[in-house]
Write an enzyme that holds these catalytic residues in place. Structure first.
Site, PDB file in Angstrom:
ATOM      1  N   SER A   1       0.867  -1.178   0.000  1.00 28.98           N
ATOM      2  CA  SER A   1       0.000   0.000   0.000  1.00 28.98           C
ATOM      3  C   SER A   1       0.901   1.224   0.000  1.00 28.98           C
ATOM      4  O   SER A   1       2.060   1.147   0.406  1.00 28.98           O
ATOM      5  CB  SER A   1      -0.852   0.003   1.269  1.00 28.98           C
ATOM      6  OG  SER A   1      -1.527   1.240   1.417  1.00 28.98           O
TER       7      SER A   1
ATOM      8  N   TYR B   1      -2.100  -0.646  10.520  1.00 31.92           N
ATOM      9  CA  TYR B   1      -2.186  -1.014   9.106  1.00 31.92           C
ATOM     10  C   TYR B   1      -0.914  -0.561   8.361  1.00 31.92           C
ATOM     11  O   TYR B   1      -0.306  -1.332   7.616  1.00 31.92           O
ATOM     12  CB  TYR B   1      -3.427  -0.366   8.472  1.00 31.92           C
ATOM     13  CG  TYR B   1      -3.592  -0.692   7.007  1.00 31.92           C
ATOM     14  CD1 TYR B   1      -4.073  -1.941   6.610  1.00 31.92           C
ATOM     15  CD2 TYR B   1      -3.256   0.229   6.012  1.00 31.92           C
ATOM     16  CE1 TYR B   1      -4.223  -2.258   5.262  1.00 31.92           C
ATOM     17  CE2 TYR B   1      -3.405  -0.081   4.673  1.00 31.92           C
ATOM     18  CZ  TYR B   1      -3.893  -1.320   4.303  1.00 31.92           C
ATOM     19  OH  TYR B   1      -4.025  -1.641   2.972  1.00 31.92           O
TER      20      TYR B   1
HETATM   21  N1  LIG Z   1      -8.624  -0.783  -1.460  1.00 28.54           N
HETATM   22  C1  LIG Z   1      -7.631   0.002  -1.118  1.00 28.54           C
HETATM   23  O1  LIG Z   1      -7.776   1.222  -1.084  1.00 28.54           O
HETATM   24  C2  LIG Z   1      -6.269  -0.565  -0.850  1.00 28.54           C
HETATM   25  C3  LIG Z   1      -5.187   0.310  -0.889  1.00 28.54           C
HETATM   26  C4  LIG Z   1      -3.919  -0.177  -0.664  1.00 28.54           C
HETATM   27  C5  LIG Z   1      -3.725  -1.520  -0.448  1.00 28.54           C
HETATM   28  N2  LIG Z   1      -4.793  -2.363  -0.390  1.00 28.54           N
HETATM   29  C6  LIG Z   1      -4.501  -3.802  -0.187  1.00 28.54           C
HETATM   30  O2  LIG Z   1      -5.016  -4.521  -1.278  1.00 28.54           O
HETATM   31  C7  LIG Z   1      -5.271  -5.868  -0.883  1.00 28.54           C
HETATM   32  C8  LIG Z   1      -6.640  -6.290  -1.385  1.00 28.54           C
HETATM   33  O3  LIG Z   1      -7.619  -5.484  -0.760  1.00 28.54           O
HETATM   34  P1  LIG Z   1      -8.963  -5.018  -1.491  1.00 28.54           P
HETATM   35  O4  LIG Z   1      -8.972  -3.540  -1.470  1.00 28.54           O
HETATM   36  O5  LIG Z   1      -9.127  -5.717  -2.772  1.00 28.54           O
HETATM   37  O6  LIG Z   1     -10.037  -5.473  -0.380  1.00 28.54           O
HETATM   38  P2  LIG Z   1     -11.160  -6.597  -0.381  1.00 28.54           P
HETATM   39  O7  LIG Z   1     -12.058  -6.481  -1.561  1.00 28.54           O
HETATM   40  O8  LIG Z   1     -11.757  -6.509   0.972  1.00 28.54           O
HETATM   41  O9  LIG Z   1     -10.336  -7.959  -0.549  1.00 28.54           O
HETATM   42  C9  LIG Z   1      -9.623  -8.550   0.485  1.00 28.54           C
HETATM   43  C10 LIG Z   1      -9.391  -9.999   0.116  1.00 28.54           C
HETATM   44  O10 LIG Z   1      -8.560 -10.596   1.101  1.00 28.54           O
HETATM   45  C11 LIG Z   1      -9.116 -11.837   1.468  1.00 28.54           C
HETATM   46  N3  LIG Z   1      -8.760 -12.191   2.836  1.00 28.54           N
HETATM   47  C12 LIG Z   1      -8.907 -11.468   3.966  1.00 28.54           C
HETATM   48  N4  LIG Z   1      -8.492 -12.160   5.035  1.00 28.54           N
HETATM   49  C13 LIG Z   1      -8.049 -13.373   4.558  1.00 28.54           C
HETATM   50  C14 LIG Z   1      -7.507 -14.522   5.162  1.00 28.54           C
HETATM   51  N5  LIG Z   1      -7.320 -14.601   6.492  1.00 28.54           N
HETATM   52  N6  LIG Z   1      -7.175 -15.574   4.366  1.00 28.54           N
HETATM   53  C15 LIG Z   1      -7.372 -15.514   3.033  1.00 28.54           C
HETATM   54  N7  LIG Z   1      -7.870 -14.439   2.399  1.00 28.54           N
HETATM   55  C16 LIG Z   1      -8.221 -13.388   3.158  1.00 28.54           C
HETATM   56  C17 LIG Z   1     -10.627 -11.653   1.315  1.00 28.54           C
HETATM   57  O11 LIG Z   1     -11.230 -12.924   1.057  1.00 28.54           O
HETATM   58  P3  LIG Z   1     -12.081 -13.796   2.091  1.00 28.54           P
HETATM   59  O12 LIG Z   1     -12.785 -12.831   2.979  1.00 28.54           O
HETATM   60  O13 LIG Z   1     -13.004 -14.582   1.191  1.00 28.54           O
HETATM   61  O14 LIG Z   1     -11.089 -14.655   2.780  1.00 28.54           O
HETATM   62  C18 LIG Z   1     -10.683 -10.798   0.055  1.00 28.54           C
HETATM   63  O15 LIG Z   1     -10.676 -11.597  -1.091  1.00 28.54           O
HETATM   64  C19 LIG Z   1      -5.108  -5.895   0.636  1.00 28.54           C
HETATM   65  O16 LIG Z   1      -3.837  -6.434   0.940  1.00 28.54           O
HETATM   66  C20 LIG Z   1      -5.156  -4.435   1.027  1.00 28.54           C
HETATM   67  O17 LIG Z   1      -4.442  -4.176   2.212  1.00 28.54           O
HETATM   68  C21 LIG Z   1      -6.065  -1.929  -0.591  1.00 28.54           C
END
Ligand SMILES: NC(=O)c1ccc[n+]([C@@H]2O[C@H](COP(=O)([O-])OP(=O)(O)OC[C@H]3O[C@@H](n4cnc5c(N)ncnc54)[C@H](OP(=O)(O)O)[C@@H]3O)[C@@H](O)[C@H]2O)c1
Length: 260
Positions: A141, A154
């Site tokens: 991130s 975070y």
């Molecule tokens: N959206 C943003 O603004 C943003 C910005 C910077 C970085 N990120 C990073 O991008 C990545 C993806 O996030 P996203 O924004 O796409 O959010 P999201 O739609 O909430 O996706 C998160 C994913 O992680 C999985 N997950 C969570 N806990 C898990 C576990 N214990 N074991 C296996 N899978 C798990 C969830 O699947 P299940 O619940 O089905 O397990 C889901 O598929 C994350 O690492 C986040 O920190 C996001």
């Protein structure tokens, strides 16, 4: 790397960046292994990939469980005998002031965001080293580059992922394996609704998926920021720390609740 015919494992493929990345990888001809806890969601993603002629395998997996990760590796080994691409994308939000987070929340965020990435990489590494080929993408991130109030836990997890990725990049490059941390800014997804972030700063989630696929295809390492062009901000931080910190304090007063 040529994605046609490659085997790509994506964690957190049940929503957000992971789902979009998996679909894009499949479109480029990779066989995609979809891993997350919500298997029914993964199956829906697999159906969509299949309906467009793509190939995928669904594996239920909690990245905080070493047994689940080993099972994931074994399923990939059995089905394909190799892993060319590993996208460590699974992650959870953990924003808020430190006193607002319970110790168990802090522990969960660290286990998913840090240990999940390290252990999954460790479990898949021998398979990749055997063939001296592969690309590991860790989704960190911009919070892994810039420390901001309201994101102490975070941000610390994402700083850890950036450092882990860069160190591994040096370790594994001579052995034929690329390591990249992809550092997205704000995007609206299920786990990161970004309700307090001005719309102007929120990008489409697919932009991140595109950047991940491009990093793999173009061998980009060790770091990709999305959006790009944060160089001046980094320079500002390194060259004039007091001015930079004054800027963060001022901006953060106007952006309460920023998370990613
Ligand atoms: N959206 C943003 O603004 C943003 C910005 C910077 C970085 N990120 C990073 O991008 C990545 C993806 O996030 P996203 O924004 O796409 O959010 P999201 O739609 O909430 O996706 C998160 C994913 O992680 C999985 N997950 C969570 N806990 C898990 C576990 N214990 N074991 C296996 N899978 C798990 C969830 O699947 P299940 O619940 O089905 O397990 C889901 O598929 C994350 O690492 C986040 O920190 C996001």
């Amino acid at each position: 790397m040529e994605l046609e015919g490659a085997v790509a494992v994506v964690t957190g493929a049940s929503s957000g960046f992971g789902e979009l990345t998996a679909k894009r990888l499949a479109k480029r001809g990779a066989t995609v292994v979809l891993a997350a806890r919500r298997v029914e969601r993964l199956e829906a993603v697999a159906d969509q990939i299949g309906s467009r002629g793509g190939r995928s395998l669904v594996v239920g997996c909690d990245v905080t469980s070493l047994a689940d990760l080993q099972e994931l590796r074994d399923r990939v080994d059995e089905a394909f005998g190799r892993c060319d691409v590993l996208v460590n994308n699974a992650g959870v939000a953990g924003g808020g002031s430190l006193e607002s987070l319970s110790p168990s929340t802090i522990e969960r965020v660290v286990r998913v965001n840090v240990l999940g990435v390290m252990l999954c990489t460790r479990v898949f590494l021998p398979m990749m080293l055997e063939r001296s080929r592969g690309h590991i993408v860790n989704v960190a991130s911009l919070a892994g580059r810039f420390a901001t109030p309201g994101a102490s836990v975070y941000g610390a997890t994402k700083h850890a992922v950036v450092a882990f990725s860069e160190a591994l990049y040096y370790e594994l490059r001579p052995r034929g394996i690329r390591v990249t941390s992809v550092n997205p800014g704000f995007a609206r997804t299920e786990g990161f609704p970004q309700t307090h972030v001005p719309r102007l700063l929120v990008m489409r989630a697919d932009r991140v998926a595109r950047a991940i696929v491009r990093a793999i295809e173009n061998d980009r390492a060790p770091e990709v920021n999305v959006p790009r062009g944060l160089g001046p901000l980094e320079a500002f931080r390194v060259l004039t720390p007091p001015l930079y910190r004054w800027g963060v304090r001022t901006v953060s007063r106007r952006l309460p609740g920023t998370r990613a």
